[in-house]
Design a protein around this motif. Structure first.
Motif, PDB file in Angstrom:
ATOM      1  N   PRO A 162       0.790  -1.337   0.081  1.00  0.00           N
ATOM      2  CA  PRO A 162       0.080   0.189  -0.019  1.00  0.00           C
ATOM      3  C   PRO A 162       0.972   1.321  -0.041  1.00  0.00           C
ATOM      4  N   GLU A 163       1.867   1.467   0.876  1.00  0.00           N
ATOM      5  CA  GLU A 163       2.694   2.337   1.015  1.00  0.00           C
ATOM      6  C   GLU A 163       3.474   2.781  -0.393  1.00  0.00           C
ATOM      7  N   MET A 164       3.837   1.665  -0.977  1.00  0.00           N
ATOM      8  CA  MET A 164       4.769   1.719  -2.230  1.00  0.00           C
ATOM      9  C   MET A 164       3.616   2.380  -3.409  1.00  0.00           C
ATOM     10  N   GLU A 165       2.502   1.959  -3.506  1.00  0.00           N
ATOM     11  CA  GLU A 165       1.444   2.562  -4.368  1.00  0.00           C
ATOM     12  C   GLU A 165       1.124   3.826  -4.090  1.00  0.00           C
ATOM     13  N   ALA A 166       1.113   4.275  -2.721  1.00  0.00           N
ATOM     14  CA  ALA A 166       0.800   5.748  -2.537  1.00  0.00           C
ATOM     15  C   ALA A 166       1.580   6.537  -3.000  1.00  0.00           C
ATOM     16  N   ALA A 167       3.225   6.016  -2.783  1.00  0.00           N
ATOM     17  CA  ALA A 167       4.293   6.962  -3.177  1.00  0.00           C
ATOM     18  C   ALA A 167       4.060   7.136  -4.619  1.00  0.00           C
ATOM     19  N   LEU A 168       3.686   5.980  -5.413  1.00  0.00           N
ATOM     20  CA  LEU A 168       3.905   6.114  -6.694  1.00  0.00           C
ATOM     21  C   LEU A 168       2.571   7.075  -7.287  1.00  0.00           C
ATOM     22  N   LEU A 169       1.490   6.865  -6.645  1.00  0.00           N
ATOM     23  CA  LEU A 169       0.445   7.799  -7.149  1.00  0.00           C
ATOM     24  C   LEU A 169       0.635   9.255  -6.775  1.00  0.00           C
ATOM     25  N   ALA A 170       1.321   9.477  -5.533  1.00  0.00           N
ATOM     26  CA  ALA A 170       1.726  10.772  -5.179  1.00  0.00           C
ATOM     27  C   ALA A 170       2.811  11.342  -6.583  1.00  0.00           C
ATOM     28  N   THR A 171       3.576  10.723  -6.692  1.00  0.00           N
ATOM     29  CA  THR A 171       4.768  11.050  -7.789  1.00  0.00           C
ATOM     30  C   THR A 171       3.898  11.293  -9.136  1.00  0.00           C
ATOM     31  N   LEU A 172       2.760  10.530  -9.468  1.00  0.00           N
ATOM     32  CA  LEU A 172       2.213  10.913 -10.564  1.00  0.00           C
ATOM     33  C   LEU A 172       1.264  12.063 -10.437  1.00  0.00           C
ATOM     34  N   ASP A 173       0.748  12.205  -9.413  1.00  0.00           N
ATOM     35  CA  ASP A 173       0.035  13.563  -9.142  1.00  0.00           C
ATOM     36  C   ASP A 173       0.917  14.893  -9.335  1.00  0.00           C
ATOM     37  N   ARG A 174       2.080  14.799  -8.817  1.00  0.00           N
ATOM     38  CA  ARG A 174       3.068  15.770  -8.883  1.00  0.00           C
ATOM     39  C   ARG A 174       3.317  15.805 -10.468  1.00  0.00           C
ATOM     40  N   CYS A 175       3.452  14.946 -10.960  1.00  0.00           N
ATOM     41  CA  CYS A 175       3.869  15.033 -12.567  1.00  0.00           C
ATOM     42  C   CYS A 175       2.469  15.744 -13.516  1.00  0.00           C
ATOM     43  N   ASP A 176       1.396  15.736 -12.987  1.00  0.00           N
ATOM     44  CA  ASP A 176       0.357  15.965 -13.447  1.00  0.00           C
ATOM     45  C   ASP A 176       0.410  17.650 -13.552  1.00  0.00           C
ATOM     46  N   GLU A 177       0.918  18.159 -12.368  1.00  0.00           N
ATOM     47  CA  GLU A 177       1.056  19.588 -12.449  1.00  0.00           C
ATOM     48  C   GLU A 177       2.171  20.075 -13.170  1.00  0.00           C
ATOM     49  N   LEU A 178       2.943  19.472 -13.772  1.00  0.00           N
ATOM     50  CA  LEU A 178       4.007  20.054 -14.441  1.00  0.00           C
ATOM     51  C   LEU A 178       3.876  20.733 -15.918  1.00  0.00           C
ATOM     52  N   ASP A 179       4.403  21.640 -16.361  1.00  0.00           N
ATOM     53  CA  ASP A 179       4.170  21.956 -17.788  1.00  0.00           C
ATOM     54  C   ASP A 179       5.150  21.200 -18.522  1.00  0.00           C
ATOM     55  N   ALA A 180       6.319  20.458 -17.812  1.00  0.00           N
ATOM     56  CA  ALA A 180       7.155  19.957 -18.707  1.00  0.00           C
ATOM     57  C   ALA A 180       6.775  18.354 -19.103  1.00  0.00           C
ATOM     58  N   GLU A 181       7.353  17.711 -20.132  1.00  0.00           N
ATOM     59  CA  GLU A 181       6.927  16.420 -20.456  1.00  0.00           C
ATOM     60  C   GLU A 181       7.572  15.632 -19.477  1.00  0.00           C
ATOM     61  N   VAL A 182       6.853  14.220 -19.188  1.00  0.00           N
ATOM     62  CA  VAL A 182       7.393  13.446 -18.291  1.00  0.00           C
ATOM     63  C   VAL A 182       7.408  11.754 -18.960  1.00  0.00           C
ATOM     64  N   MET A 183       8.455  11.022 -18.715  1.00  0.00           N
ATOM     65  CA  MET A 183       8.516   9.774 -19.298  1.00  0.00           C
ATOM     66  C   MET A 183       8.890   8.879 -17.959  1.00  0.00           C
ATOM     67  N   PHE A 184       8.734   7.634 -17.977  1.00  0.00           N
ATOM     68  CA  PHE A 184       9.372   6.785 -16.857  1.00  0.00           C
ATOM     69  C   PHE A 184      10.124   5.770 -17.761  1.00  0.00           C
ATOM     70  N   VAL A 185      11.060   5.385 -16.962  1.00  0.00           N
ATOM     71  CA  VAL A 185      12.165   4.081 -17.501  1.00  0.00           C
ATOM     72  C   VAL A 185      12.336   3.086 -16.348  1.00  0.00           C
ATOM     73  N   PHE A 186      12.146   1.923 -16.856  1.00  0.00           N
ATOM     74  CA  PHE A 186      12.775   0.678 -16.048  1.00  0.00           C
ATOM     75  C   PHE A 186      14.021   0.359 -16.605  1.00  0.00           C
ATOM     76  N   SER A 187      14.995   0.302 -15.987  1.00  0.00           N
ATOM     77  CA  SER A 187      16.381   0.069 -16.532  1.00  0.00           C
ATOM     78  C   SER A 187      16.480  -1.388 -16.581  1.00  0.00           C
ATOM     79  N   PRO A 188      17.471  -1.981 -17.377  1.00  0.00           N
ATOM     80  CA  PRO A 188      17.458  -3.522 -17.621  1.00  0.00           C
ATOM     81  C   PRO A 188      18.613  -3.836 -16.298  1.00  0.00           C
ATOM     82  N   TYR A 189      18.148  -5.053 -15.680  1.00  0.00           N
ATOM     83  CA  TYR A 189      19.118  -5.665 -14.796  1.00  0.00           C
ATOM     84  C   TYR A 189      18.917  -7.137 -14.724  1.00  0.00           C
ATOM     85  N   ALA A 190      19.802  -7.891 -14.039  1.00  0.00           N
ATOM     86  CA  ALA A 190      19.519  -9.315 -13.787  1.00  0.00           C
ATOM     87  C   ALA A 190      18.586  -9.640 -12.904  1.00  0.00           C
ATOM     88  N   MET A 191      17.403  -9.308 -13.133  1.00  0.00           N
ATOM     89  CA  MET A 191      16.146  -9.388 -12.490  1.00  0.00           C
ATOM     90  C   MET A 191      15.859 -10.799 -11.982  1.00  0.00           C
TER      91      MET A 191
END
Length: 364
Positions: free
Chosen positions: A233-262
């Motif tokens: 729950p706290e992880m999802e809440a932190a992600l949603l708060a980040t998206l809320d802040r992104c919604d307020e920006l005039d800038a463009e936003v993209m997300f990246v999931f960088s490659p690793y030995a998952m």
């Protein structure tokens, strides 16, 4: 006559008390600047470098963890495509700090594009340590934003029970770092640079050069999965708060999931996070898909120095891929040839000078 008036002013007890308070406050501010996380810390150097940048010069701001400052090479992106980028990232940066860092960036910069690393979305409150918080807040100058970020972090981790959790229940040594770090003097950890008014800076635009950059170790490829698993729950809440802040920006936003030995079962949670982000209308560049890692050219035998980080050869491949993506999808200015951005060209020369040593022999 004039000197007598001055003397009367300083004989006034109220004035002397105010003067004492002002001097004490200035001294405390200076001590908090000295007795804090050391200037030898690579995370703090990244912040120092950011604060030293000329205002309105960063076009692409990449926020995230060590998966940011070990993967993307802004000086190379500048040399190859004229992109003026900066990595504002710390080791293990919790997602909860991303909105605060956006606020910090917007004080002096107006990036055209924010890139946000998604790896930090899986850090639960039980996995956040004292160091994860201090790498961020101790690297920020005193401001309302810093103290709001600190308050948020302490509330986020309240009640944590994980083995790694070591958050101090009292906020006093977070608010006044000298309380925490005064022992650095007796331990011999204070360096002359810590007393100087200028700071030791990362000069390669947030990309970290170290001996690890030159190492290589073989790993098995990631374990790919199309499954989904709920986020804490706290992880999802932190992600949603980040998206809320992104919604307020005039800038463009993209997300990246960088490659690793998952490893197994990890991507199921990342898949959920990616779905949440995409449902909010943001692009996610998922580099942990086999066709993408193949396109990047990641060699799992040679391009990593540990399971979660690439060496400089892997970083060059990732940077080339990301730069090509940015050129195709965003109209970013080419800053090459403009003296205002000469420091990016100098950073690239520093990068070349360091990496000319080449990779070490593989570590078994």
């Amino acid at each position: 006559m004039f000197s007598e008036k001055i003397k009367k002013i300083f004989d006034n007890k109220v004035v002397r008390a105010i003067g004492f308070i002002i001097i004490a406050a200035l001294l405390l501010m200076y001590l908090n600047r000295v007795f804090t996380i050391g200037n030898s810390d690579s995370n703090k150097q990244i912040f120092n470098g950011f604060y030293a940048e000329q205002e309105e010069t960063i076009d692409v701001l990449y926020l995230g963890t060590s998966a940011t400052n070990r993967y993307f090479i802004p000086p190379k992106a500048y040399n190859d495509a004229g992109i003026a980028g900066y990595n504002l990232a710390t080791m293990g940066l919790p997602m909860l700090f991303v909105p605060d860092l956006i606020d910090e960036v917007e004080k002096t910069q107006s990036p055209q594009l924010y890139i946000i690393e998604l790896r930090n979305v899986l850090k639960t409150k039980n996995e956040i340590t004292d160091a994860h918080i201090r790498r961020v807040t101790d690297s920020m100058p005193a401001s309302a934003n810093k103290y709001e970020a600190l308050d948020k972090a302490l509330k986020y981790t309240e009640g944590a029970t994980g083995e790694l959790s070591n958050i101090d229940e009292s906020p006093i040594d977070y608010l006044i770092p000298v309380v925490k770090y005064h022992s650095r003097l007796s331990a011999g950890e204070i360096t002359p640079e810590d007393f100087l008014p200028w700071a030791v800076k990362n000069t390669t635009k947030g990309y970290v050069l170290s001996d690890l950059t030159l190492q290589q170790k073989p790993y098995k490829p990631p374990v790919y999965s199309d499954e989904h698993e709920e986020l804490a729950p706290e992880m999802e809440a932190a992600l949603l708060a980040t998206l809320d802040r992104c919604d307020e920006l005039d800038a463009e936003v993209m997300f990246v999931f960088s490659p690793y030995a998952m490893r197994k079962n990890v991507q199921a949670k990342f898949n959920t996070a990616i779905e949440i982000v995409e449902d909010r209308g943001y692009t996610v560049l998922d580099c942990n898909q086999p066709e993408v890692t193949d396109e990047i050219g990641i060699d799992w035998e040679c391009d990593l120095y540990n399971s979660k980080h690439v060496n400089y050869v892997g970083a060059e491949k990732f940077t080339d891929y990301l730069v090509a993506y940015l050129e195709e999808n965003y109209d970013l200015p080419d800053r090459r040839g403009d003296s205002k951005w000469d420091s990016w060209a100098e950073a690239y020369e520093e990068y070349l000078d360091f990496t000319k040593k080449g990779l070490n022999d593989p570590v078994e």
